[in-house]
Design an enzyme around this catalytic site. Structure first.
Site, PDB file in Angstrom:
ATOM      1  CG  HIS A  30      -5.272  -1.268  -1.779  1.00  0.00           C
ATOM      2  ND1 HIS A  30      -4.206  -1.855  -1.296  1.00  0.00           N
ATOM      3  CD2 HIS A  30      -5.811  -2.712  -2.082  1.00  0.00           C
ATOM      4  CE1 HIS A  30      -4.028  -3.072  -1.483  1.00  0.00           C
ATOM      5  NE2 HIS A  30      -5.239  -3.534  -2.147  1.00  0.00           N
ATOM      6  CB  CYS A  36      -1.368  -0.519   1.763  1.00  0.00           C
ATOM      7  SG  CYS A  36      -0.972  -1.925   0.597  1.00  0.00           S
ATOM      8  CE  LYS A  55      -2.062   1.255  -1.956  1.00  0.00           C
ATOM      9  NZ  LYS A  55      -1.052   0.527  -1.897  1.00  0.00           N
ATOM     10  CG  ASP A  77       1.114   2.823   2.642  1.00  0.00           C
ATOM     11  OD1 ASP A  77       2.430   2.677   2.666  1.00  0.00           O
ATOM     12  OD2 ASP A  77       0.612   2.006   2.196  1.00  0.00           O
ATOM     13  CE  LYS A  82       3.828  -3.913   1.587  1.00  0.00           C
ATOM     14  NZ  LYS A  82       3.381  -3.548   0.220  1.00  0.00           N
ATOM     15  CG  ASP A  99       1.699   2.237  -1.643  1.00  0.00           C
ATOM     16  OD1 ASP A  99       1.854   1.556  -0.573  1.00  0.00           O
ATOM     17  OD2 ASP A  99       1.084   1.682  -2.772  1.00  0.00           O
ATOM     18  CG  ASP A 100       5.015  -0.725   0.290  1.00  0.00           C
ATOM     19  OD1 ASP A 100       4.042  -0.460   0.974  1.00  0.00           O
ATOM     20  OD2 ASP A 100       4.862  -1.620  -0.452  1.00  0.00           O
TER      21      ASP A 100
END
Ligand code: NAG
Ligand code: NAG
Ligand code: NAG
Ligand code: NAG
Length: 607
Positions: free
Chosen positions: A162, A101, A160, A368, A393, A61-62
């Protein structure tokens, strides 16, 4: 590999015979053709993919592309991710469909641009804000997990999600992973945001809490008095003023309400399948629990074929890291968190090794979207690093927001230690996995991803992507054109965010660069770069410096027009209404609103 060579050789032989026969008799060639049509597909299919491989997906993530050892970082330790690069194929131009995301993951799961499933939105909310809102991945979208499940795979998602939970009432679970092709789910259905940590940011202190409540009361009283006075024509105050006052009051109310840690109760929960196991979750033990779940999923399903999708909460803020890794890296808490994730990946790869599954398992690693440059806390960088690429991002056009690591390992089938610079997309995973599982991609909709196997195996030199569209929300910000014959990778930017401070690559004053409004700049003609010569997008080309300037922009404009005709209106999952918190949609352990439970009490909390 051998199968396709054989198939190619036989086709050639056959063509020669057919040509010869054509000269003599039609019957002969007809018979041969029928033989060919009946046998060839069987030969090709049987030898190219003789079994269904297990699939393990690691999604960070990120994480920035510059945070990984095998992508050039020499101070962060990622030996396990690097092992995948050594034993497999490293993609250097691996592109996510969105720089945030929720939309990026929706595209990854479905192989389609987020705009096709309505999972992207411009500026209001570009990701889901509440677990208790009605937006999410629509039930009629098909994930690769759903197709693999039909092809006999046991499918599991750890971590995760989301992508929403409920649509109309509390437990309809319309967006839930189990409704999207996963047999097993353990993880956080939302995203790790700041509020999830008890200590960070610190809970509001009592005097401040009381003050906020006081302000709310005073403002509410004032609003009612003013409305009454206005209706009685006693005062001349505009409705606008009253509206603003109400808004102000609401904000105080929300702050007061949230100060009790309610956001933590609403969004920060863990689930096992449909059951809530922790509400609120204890973030410090989540990583060890996730690792244990992932390892035992492999053990349980080693007979295969299985799909294990490990969707890390790492390395999103607030960088929850166990003691074992805290203070160990050269890059503060961020580096610690990256190294902890790498450790977890290593443990899962060990389970594959120990069960003799390594050669029969395709392992994939990616992120992502790009690193979050503006993420800072207590004067320390809390976001990722995107190497030589501009932006990060939330920014859709510049490479830093969308160019992410992409590693594929399948020993004995894919080459080892190979680097591929061709443009590829996270959306490609969808058709790649579907084909490996022996399924077919849905025919009733457009799939934007392309099967990567021929490229990864080295059977073809070029990826199938000639054009890629870089959306910021629902607005097209940039287009990439891979001109295969010349090798140029053109990129035309129509809209770019205005950085603050200038030249910084981010919007440090507002934390996320927006897609539209005053903080973006429109370009006509478009800003044009050639990534094959200028990967950092430093110097825009002009008709003087690039003789092909007009030709390239014209070609891209034509393709954009064609692309637009393929879009159809769909319900907007992140619309204002779909983004509101709904008490009747809130997943709740207990009796609403008294939600709360901890069913992991007995569980081990350390690695
Ligand atoms: C390695 O990653 C860290 C943390 O993101 C970053 O600060 C550093 O600049 C990177 N080093 C290189 C050589 O890219
Ligand atoms: C390991 O797996 C391979 C196939 O991937 C198989 O041929 C071999 O017999 C297995 N070895 C053991 C010890 O199970
Ligand atoms: C796995 O594949 C590698 C590379 O092809 C090979 O060297 C190794 O012997 C294989 N291992 C097993 C257990 O089949
Ligand atoms: C899903 O349903 C929506 C709303 O009815 C529709 O607009 C959309 O085209 C459907 N998507 C697919 C892939 O069938």
């Amino acid at each position: 590999m051998r199968g396709s060579l054989l198939a190619g050789f036989m086709t050639w032989q056959l063509l020669k015979v057919v040509m010869a026969c054509l000269a003599h008799s039609w019957t002969c060639s007809g018979l041969l053709l029928i033989w060919h049509l009946l046998l060839m597909p069987a030969i090709a299919k049987a030898t190219l993919v003789s079994y269904k491989p297990n699939i393990v997906i690691f999604l960070a993530d990120d994480l920035g592309i510059g945070d990984v050892g095998s992508y050039g970082n020499d101070t962060i330790r990622t030996p396990n991710i690097d092992r995948l690069a050594k034993e497999g194929v490293k993609l250097t131009q691996h592109i996510s469909a969105a720089p945030l995301c929720s939309p990026s993951r929706a595209a990854f799961l479905t192989g389609r641009y987020p705009i096709r499933s309505g999972t992207d939105q411009t500026d209001v909310f570009r990701v889901l804000q509440w677990l208790g809102s009605s937006g999410g991945l629509p039930a009629n979208e098909t994930t690769f997990a759903k197709i693999l499940q039909k092809q006999g795979y046991t499918t599991g998602l750890i971590g995760k999600w989301h992508q929403g939970v409920n649509c109309k009432y509390r437990n309809d679970h319309c967006h839930h992973p189990l409704n999207h092709g996963f047999d097993y789910y353990y993880g956080m259905p939302f995203s790790l945001m700041g509020d999830c940590r008890v200590t960070d940011p610190p809970e509001m202190n009592m005097p401040l809490r009381i003050k906020l409540w006081c302000y709310t009361q005073i403002i509410a009283l004032a609003v009612f008095t003013l409305i009454a006075a206005k209706l009685a024509h006693l005062v001349f105050i505009s409705w606008k003023f009253i509206f603003l006052l109400t808004l102000f009051g609401s904000l105080f109310f929300i702050s007061w309400f949230s100060s009790y840690g309610f956001i933590r109760y609403w969004n920060c929960i863990m689930m096992r399948n449909y059951e809530i196991t922790e509400q609120p979750m204890k973030v410090e033990r989540t990583a060890p629990l996730m690792l244990k779940e992932a390892m035992s999923f492999v053990e349980r399903n080693k007979e295969g074929p299985f799909l294990l999708f490990v969707s890390f909460l790492h390395v999103h803020t607030s960088l929850v890291t166990t003691e074992k890794f805290t203070g160990k890296s050269k890059h503060g808490l961020y580096g610690d968190n990256v190294e902890e994730m790498d450790f977890m990946i290593g443990r899962i790869l060990d389970v594959l090794d120990n069960n003799n599954l390594t050669n029969s398992t395709l392992v994939y690693f990616t992120s992502d979207n790009g690193g979050h440059l503006e993420a800072q806390e207590r004067n320390a960088r809390w976001g990722g690093w995107n190497g030589i690429y501009k932006g990060g991002k939330a920014i859709a056009g510049w490479e830093g927001g969308i160019r992410v690591p992409g590693l594929f390992r399948w020993m004995g089938v894919l080459p080892e230690h190979k680097v591929i610079d061709e443009p590829t997309s996270l959306m490609d995973v969808f058709p790649t996995l579907v084909n490996l599982a022996g399924g077919t991609v849905p025919q009733d909709r457009i799939i934007d991803g392309r099967d990567l196997m021929p490229l990864l195996q080295g059977l073809v030199q070029h990826s199938e992507h000639e054009f890629m569209f870089h959306y910021c929300g629902i607005l097209l910000h940039a287009v990439r054109w891979h001109q295969k014959d010349s090798g140029n990778v053109w990129k035309a930017h129509y809209v770019t965010p205005i950085f603050q401070p200038k030249g910084s690559g981010g919007c440090y004053d507002i934390r996320f660069c927006p897609c539209s409004g005053e903080r973006v700049e429109h370009h006509n003609p478009a800003l044009l770069f050639d990534l094959s010569r200028d990967p950092s997008e430093e110097v825009p080309l002009s008709p003087e410096t690039e003789p092909l300037f007009h030709m390239v922009l014209k070609k891209i404009e034509k393709v954009v027009e064609e692309h637009r005709t393929t879009l159809t209106p769909v319900p907007q999952q992140l619309s204002f209404y779909n983004s509101l918190w709904n008490p009747w949609l809130q997943p709740c352990c207990g009796t609403f609103p008294f939600c709360g439970c901890d069913k992991e009490k007995e569980k081990r909390e350390h690695f």
